[in-house]
Scaffold this motif. Structure first.
Motif, PDB file in Angstrom:
ATOM      1  N   LEU A   7       3.046 -12.745  -1.041  1.00  0.00           N
ATOM      2  CA  LEU A   7       1.693 -12.199  -0.989  1.00  0.00           C
ATOM      3  C   LEU A   7       0.664 -13.267  -1.340  1.00  0.00           C
ATOM      4  N   VAL A  12       1.474 -10.569   4.677  1.00  0.00           N
ATOM      5  CA  VAL A  12       1.155  -9.164   4.487  1.00  0.00           C
ATOM      6  C   VAL A  12       2.428  -8.327   4.416  1.00  0.00           C
ATOM      7  N   GLU A  13       3.479  -8.787   5.062  1.00  0.00           N
ATOM      8  CA  GLU A  13       4.743  -8.055   5.031  1.00  0.00           C
ATOM      9  C   GLU A  13       5.904  -9.026   4.908  1.00  0.00           C
ATOM     10  N   ASN A  29       4.921  -3.864   2.965  1.00  0.00           N
ATOM     11  CA  ASN A  29       3.868  -4.132   3.939  1.00  0.00           C
ATOM     12  C   ASN A  29       2.550  -3.651   3.349  1.00  0.00           C
ATOM     13  N   TRP A  30       1.664  -4.575   2.998  1.00  0.00           N
ATOM     14  CA  TRP A  30       0.382  -4.219   2.395  1.00  0.00           C
ATOM     15  C   TRP A  30      -0.551  -3.568   3.400  1.00  0.00           C
ATOM     16  N   ASN A  42      -0.366   3.297   2.638  1.00  0.00           N
ATOM     17  CA  ASN A  42      -0.872   1.950   2.356  1.00  0.00           C
ATOM     18  C   ASN A  42      -0.955   1.755   0.853  1.00  0.00           C
ATOM     19  N   PRO A  43      -0.465   0.714   0.260  1.00  0.00           N
ATOM     20  CA  PRO A  43       0.544  -0.207   0.770  1.00  0.00           C
ATOM     21  C   PRO A  43       1.883   0.510   0.841  1.00  0.00           C
TER      22      PRO A  43
END
Length: 55
Positions: A7, A12-13, A29-30, A42-43
């Motif tokens: 991160l 992002v993932e 996965n953000w 989300n996330p």
């Protein structure tokens, strides 16, 4: 935590791996993932039940 490095580097993932043996435990996965019911979360953190110990 080791998974936070991804991160901090702008990912992002990515997969969540065991720090001891590198087995895949799941993923994060953000930006979010879509649930089976159709809702977006989300996330999102997805863990494989077969890879985790139950207490």
């Amino acid at each position: 935590m080791k998974w936070m490095q991804a991160l901090e580097e702008g990912n992002v993932e990515q997969k969540l791996l065991c720090t001891g043996c590198n087995a895949r435990l799941g993923s994060f996965n953000w930006a979010g993932m879509q649930c089976n019911c159709g809702a977006w979360v989300n996330p999102a953190f997805q863990l494989h039940k077969s890879r985790l110990d139950e207490c």
